[in-house]
Design a protein around this motif. Sequence first.
Motif, PDB file in Angstrom:
ATOM      1  N   CYS A  54      -7.857  80.100 -41.585  1.00 24.03           N
ATOM      2  CA  CYS A  54      -9.208  79.570 -41.364  1.00 24.03           C
ATOM      3  C   CYS A  54      -9.244  78.071 -41.663  1.00 24.03           C
ATOM      4  O   CYS A  54      -8.966  77.655 -42.787  1.00 24.03           O
ATOM      5  CB  CYS A  54     -10.218  80.293 -42.247  1.00 24.03           C
ATOM      6  SG  CYS A  54     -11.866  79.557 -42.147  1.00 24.03           S
TER       7      CYS A  54
ATOM      8  N   VAL B 226     -18.075  87.104 -35.728  1.00 20.65           N
ATOM      9  CA  VAL B 226     -16.784  87.480 -36.303  1.00 20.65           C
ATOM     10  C   VAL B 226     -17.045  88.309 -37.560  1.00 20.65           C
ATOM     11  O   VAL B 226     -17.647  87.819 -38.520  1.00 20.65           O
ATOM     12  CB  VAL B 226     -15.936  86.232 -36.639  1.00 20.65           C
ATOM     13  CG1 VAL B 226     -14.627  86.633 -37.315  1.00 20.65           C
ATOM     14  CG2 VAL B 226     -15.655  85.435 -35.361  1.00 20.65           C
TER      15      VAL B 226
ATOM     16  N   HIS C 107     -18.182  81.168 -37.448  1.00 19.05           N
ATOM     17  CA  HIS C 107     -18.094  82.082 -36.293  1.00 19.05           C
ATOM     18  C   HIS C 107     -17.473  81.352 -35.089  1.00 19.05           C
ATOM     19  O   HIS C 107     -18.116  81.131 -34.054  1.00 19.05           O
ATOM     20  CB  HIS C 107     -19.460  82.712 -36.006  1.00 19.05           C
ATOM     21  CG  HIS C 107     -19.895  83.593 -37.140  1.00 19.05           C
ATOM     22  ND1 HIS C 107     -19.495  84.908 -37.244  1.00 19.05           N
ATOM     23  CD2 HIS C 107     -20.600  83.320 -38.258  1.00 19.05           C
ATOM     24  CE1 HIS C 107     -19.975  85.412 -38.377  1.00 19.05           C
ATOM     25  NE2 HIS C 107     -20.639  84.466 -39.014  1.00 19.05           N
TER      26      HIS C 107
ATOM     27  N   TYR D 224     -11.715  76.292 -42.166  1.00 16.06           N
ATOM     28  CA  TYR D 224     -12.887  75.965 -42.990  1.00 16.06           C
ATOM     29  C   TYR D 224     -12.817  76.594 -44.383  1.00 16.06           C
ATOM     30  O   TYR D 224     -13.791  76.537 -45.137  1.00 16.06           O
ATOM     31  CB  TYR D 224     -14.164  76.435 -42.281  1.00 16.06           C
ATOM     32  CG  TYR D 224     -14.338  75.807 -40.917  1.00 16.06           C
ATOM     33  CD1 TYR D 224     -14.825  74.511 -40.791  1.00 16.06           C
ATOM     34  CD2 TYR D 224     -13.971  76.490 -39.760  1.00 16.06           C
ATOM     35  CE1 TYR D 224     -14.967  73.917 -39.556  1.00 16.06           C
ATOM     36  CE2 TYR D 224     -14.104  75.903 -38.512  1.00 16.06           C
ATOM     37  CZ  TYR D 224     -14.598  74.620 -38.418  1.00 16.06           C
ATOM     38  OH  TYR D 224     -14.724  74.030 -37.180  1.00 16.06           O
TER      39      TYR D 224
END
Length: 324
Positions: free
Chosen positions: A154, A137, A113, A156
């Motif tokens: 992203c 999110v 998030h 991650y």
Amino acid sequence: MNRRDFLKVAGSGALIATASSTVEARGNKEPLPNAVGMLYDSTLCIGCRACVYKCKEVNDMPSVVRDNEVQWDQAEELSGDTLNIIKAYKHGTGETKNSATDGFAFIKRNCMHCVDAGCVSVCPVSAMIKDPETGIVSHNPDACIGCRYCVAACPYNVPKYEYDEAFGQIQKCQLCNQKGVERISKGQNPGCVEVCPTGANIFGTREELLAEAKRRLAMTPGEEYSFPLERVGSTYTHRAKAAAYHPHIFGESEGGGTQVMVIAGMEHTKLGLPDLPERSYASMSETVQHSIYGGMLAPAGLLAGLLYFARRNTKHDDEGEGEA
Ligand code: SF4
Ligand code: SF4
Ligand code: SF4
């Protein structure tokens, strides 16, 4: 910049920004005042994976079972069916908890998030949304066109696309607050937090969680302390001896900061968390989108719109066939 970071930044268009002297950068977005999230304390985690099971139950997702004789979930990575996973670090003899040498540790992986989320920044149809109040999110499957830009953006590797579904969707942790779950808006804690027996994973505002993380990092290793269960400030606590913490709060500043933060007994990179700069990928990619390629936004938006309507119509056709 390593190869993985290079691909992430290039994927969101920022590589071009670094090559241009005419581009004006925007800075990182600031955390929202009421941002909520979770603090994961690797030193307290016992690897029981109750959080993994509860996440599946709350989100109505099936267990990943590789051996039919074994009944429990065996997911090893995040996927379209797994939004939260506990992974283990082991070195040498693996005897000492929280030790990088001859030791072991656990790490919980789920959506962080992000304060300035790359997935939100790149989504051409605003299917990835950051709640303006909580900063959670979330993903709107009705708006999603399946372009998977969020997957590429992203840092991650969190959003997962359901490749094995005819009309796959993006799946990721939405902090238990999406349509049909709505635990946070009802005053409940996230499922994974509710079942954690040691206070290794707790819910709170980002500010509260940062303060709790700093309290833990200041503890004297070997002395006994109370650790709140479920939520910062809870009167239900777990008593345990403090570990020797690595003096860093992952997510306080990495990649522009996150609302899910991690503290541990060793460097976070050993636990598989990326080594990110403080500048968010979103700030870099939007620099490009809003300057060099400003003139392309209209055709890109048109393409996104066409894809959206094509996908929506296809889904409706399919639903209609199923009902007949
Ligand atoms: S971790 Fe990834 S999916 Fe989650 S908010 Fe950040 S960029 Fe988006
Ligand atoms: S917050 Fe909810 S969806 Fe996210 S990891 Fe925890 S249980 Fe799963
Ligand atoms: S429930 Fe808590 S202690 Fe158990 S694996 Fe999850 S984070 Fe670790």
